[in-house]
Design a protein around this motif. Structure first.
Motif, PDB file in Angstrom:
ATOM      1  N   GLU A  65      35.776  29.599  23.197  1.00  0.00           N
ATOM      2  CA  GLU A  65      35.310  28.648  22.526  1.00  0.00           C
ATOM      3  C   GLU A  65      33.754  28.960  21.952  1.00  0.00           C
ATOM      4  O   GLU A  65      33.657  28.472  20.758  1.00  0.00           O
ATOM      5  N   GLU A  66      33.081  29.539  22.738  1.00  0.00           N
ATOM      6  CA  GLU A  66      31.502  29.818  22.407  1.00  0.00           C
ATOM      7  C   GLU A  66      31.380  30.970  21.279  1.00  0.00           C
ATOM      8  O   GLU A  66      30.595  30.733  20.248  1.00  0.00           O
ATOM      9  N   LEU A  67      32.351  31.774  21.658  1.00  0.00           N
ATOM     10  CA  LEU A  67      32.346  33.036  20.720  1.00  0.00           C
ATOM     11  C   LEU A  67      32.867  32.749  19.257  1.00  0.00           C
ATOM     12  O   LEU A  67      32.261  33.032  18.384  1.00  0.00           O
ATOM     13  N   ILE A  68      33.901  32.061  19.267  1.00  0.00           N
ATOM     14  CA  ILE A  68      34.562  31.592  17.827  1.00  0.00           C
ATOM     15  C   ILE A  68      33.658  30.497  17.065  1.00  0.00           C
ATOM     16  O   ILE A  68      33.397  30.600  15.822  1.00  0.00           O
ATOM     17  N   SER A  69      32.873  29.439  17.792  1.00  0.00           N
ATOM     18  CA  SER A  69      32.486  28.691  17.284  1.00  0.00           C
ATOM     19  C   SER A  69      30.835  29.159  16.626  1.00  0.00           C
ATOM     20  O   SER A  69      30.315  28.423  15.910  1.00  0.00           O
ATOM     21  N   THR A  70      30.491  30.067  17.236  1.00  0.00           N
ATOM     22  CA  THR A  70      29.183  30.791  16.517  1.00  0.00           C
ATOM     23  C   THR A  70      28.984  32.109  16.032  1.00  0.00           C
ATOM     24  O   THR A  70      27.945  32.629  15.835  1.00  0.00           O
ATOM     25  N   ASN A  71      30.169  32.569  15.781  1.00  0.00           N
ATOM     26  CA  ASN A  71      30.138  33.773  15.024  1.00  0.00           C
ATOM     27  C   ASN A  71      31.222  34.140  13.916  1.00  0.00           C
ATOM     28  O   ASN A  71      32.022  33.100  13.738  1.00  0.00           O
ATOM     29  N   LYS A  72      30.833  35.127  13.215  1.00  0.00           N
ATOM     30  CA  LYS A  72      31.869  35.486  11.953  1.00  0.00           C
ATOM     31  C   LYS A  72      32.632  36.654  12.433  1.00  0.00           C
ATOM     32  O   LYS A  72      32.049  37.715  12.943  1.00  0.00           O
ATOM     33  N   PHE A  73      33.819  36.921  11.956  1.00  0.00           N
ATOM     34  CA  PHE A  73      34.585  38.030  12.258  1.00  0.00           C
ATOM     35  C   PHE A  73      35.309  38.682  11.137  1.00  0.00           C
ATOM     36  O   PHE A  73      35.706  38.028  10.036  1.00  0.00           O
ATOM     37  N   ILE A  74      35.432  39.878  11.209  1.00  0.00           N
ATOM     38  CA  ILE A  74      36.515  40.801  10.065  1.00  0.00           C
ATOM     39  C   ILE A  74      37.478  41.090  10.957  1.00  0.00           C
ATOM     40  O   ILE A  74      37.297  41.926  11.909  1.00  0.00           O
ATOM     41  N   VAL A  75      38.835  40.822  10.532  1.00  0.00           N
ATOM     42  CA  VAL A  75      39.915  40.712  11.372  1.00  0.00           C
ATOM     43  C   VAL A  75      40.816  41.704  10.535  1.00  0.00           C
ATOM     44  O   VAL A  75      41.181  41.615   9.194  1.00  0.00           O
ATOM     45  N   MET A  76      41.311  43.089  11.117  1.00  0.00           N
ATOM     46  CA  MET A  76      41.996  43.824  10.565  1.00  0.00           C
ATOM     47  C   MET A  76      43.780  43.744  10.915  1.00  0.00           C
ATOM     48  O   MET A  76      43.822  43.524  12.080  1.00  0.00           O
ATOM     49  N   ALA A  77      44.410  43.852   9.894  1.00  0.00           N
ATOM     50  CA  ALA A  77      45.812  43.689  10.071  1.00  0.00           C
ATOM     51  C   ALA A  77      46.312  44.709  11.165  1.00  0.00           C
ATOM     52  O   ALA A  77      45.914  45.858  11.158  1.00  0.00           O
ATOM     53  N   ARG A  78      47.146  44.090  11.846  1.00  0.00           N
ATOM     54  CA  ARG A  78      47.989  45.018  12.775  1.00  0.00           C
ATOM     55  C   ARG A  78      49.505  44.752  12.628  1.00  0.00           C
ATOM     56  O   ARG A  78      50.042  43.432  12.299  1.00  0.00           O
ATOM     57  N   ASP A  79      50.425  45.606  12.852  1.00  0.00           N
ATOM     58  CA  ASP A  79      51.830  45.359  12.755  1.00  0.00           C
ATOM     59  C   ASP A  79      52.391  44.432  13.489  1.00  0.00           C
ATOM     60  O   ASP A  79      52.024  44.346  14.915  1.00  0.00           O
ATOM     61  N   GLY A  80      53.195  43.463  13.180  1.00  0.00           N
ATOM     62  CA  GLY A  80      53.637  42.494  14.040  1.00  0.00           C
ATOM     63  C   GLY A  80      52.723  41.076  14.160  1.00  0.00           C
ATOM     64  O   GLY A  80      53.357  40.323  14.963  1.00  0.00           O
ATOM     65  N   VAL A  81      51.567  41.041  13.714  1.00  0.00           N
ATOM     66  CA  VAL A  81      50.821  40.066  13.958  1.00  0.00           C
ATOM     67  C   VAL A  81      50.540  39.163  12.472  1.00  0.00           C
ATOM     68  O   VAL A  81      49.856  40.010  11.567  1.00  0.00           O
TER      69      VAL A  81
END
Length: 204
Positions: free
Chosen positions: A122-138
């Motif tokens: 919760e603390e991580l997601i609420s206070t940071n920004k993310f670059i998310v790379m595609a993965r097969d099946g997700v």
């Protein structure tokens, strides 16, 4: 204000796909710097196949020609109880207070967060920004939409999803297995790292 991506992995060893991924992410997301962050060997969920010194040396060899790429030993030097991504990101935001700092991760890790497998999620997601790379099946959008933690902090800037052209997969595990079995993975990792592994008889 600059833009910095934190790219964590075991890098055991670093591969050409690691470098290609970092370069692609830096280009598409207009990052000024990508910090390669080798993970701690003290983590209970990771078993390193070689010691920290070798992983560090290979990263230094691999990154020497790209001024945007840096390597940082923050997690390597941290005590096991401190090695959580939330603490890591707090460290780098304090280190670079005038920059935007992003955590680079695969969509599989996003799924792990949604499934409640990360501490301080919760603390991580609420206070940071993310670059998310595609993965097969997700399905990244579905993963975010189906998770209360993720969707309730998705303000349109929280997650930068990269869903095209990053399906190339050559794992460190595959390379280690090739070395162990007498295979020839030479062109799957930087030449300097290949020679380093041969000279130091790693992954036998």
């Amino acid at each position: 204000m600059g833009k910095i991506g934190i790219y964590g992995s075991s890098f055991d060893p670093v591969t050409n796909v690691h470098l290609w991924t970092a370069s692609t992410v830096a280009h598409r997301c207009k990052l000024d710097k990508v910090i390669f962050l080798p993970c701690s060997s003290k983590r209970k969920d990771k078993v390193m196949k070689t010691n920290d010194e070798h992983r560090w040396d290979m990263l230094q060899l691999a990154l020497t020609d790209n001024p945007k790429f840096k390597v940082d030993d923050y997690e390597m030097k941290s005590e096991a109880w401190e090695v959580y991504t939330y603490f890591t990101m707090e460290h780098f935001k304090k280190k670079y207070p005038n920059d935007e700092v992003y955590f680079i991760m695969g969509a599989d890790l996003l799924q792990d967060i949604a499934d409640g497998q990360w501490k301080y999620s919760e603390e991580l997601i609420s206070t940071n920004k993310f670059i998310v790379m595609a993965r097969d099946g997700v399905d990244m959008l579905k993963t975010i939409a189906s998770s209360p933690i993720l969707r309730n902090h998705d303000d349109g800037t929280r997650f930068h999803l990269i869903d095209k052209g990053l399906a190339m997969e050559i794992s460190s595990t595959y390379i280690r297995e090739e070395f162990a079995r007498g295979g020839e993975p030479r062109y799957l990792l930087p030449e300097a790292c290949y020679q380093y592994i041969k000279e130091n008889s790693l992954y036998k």
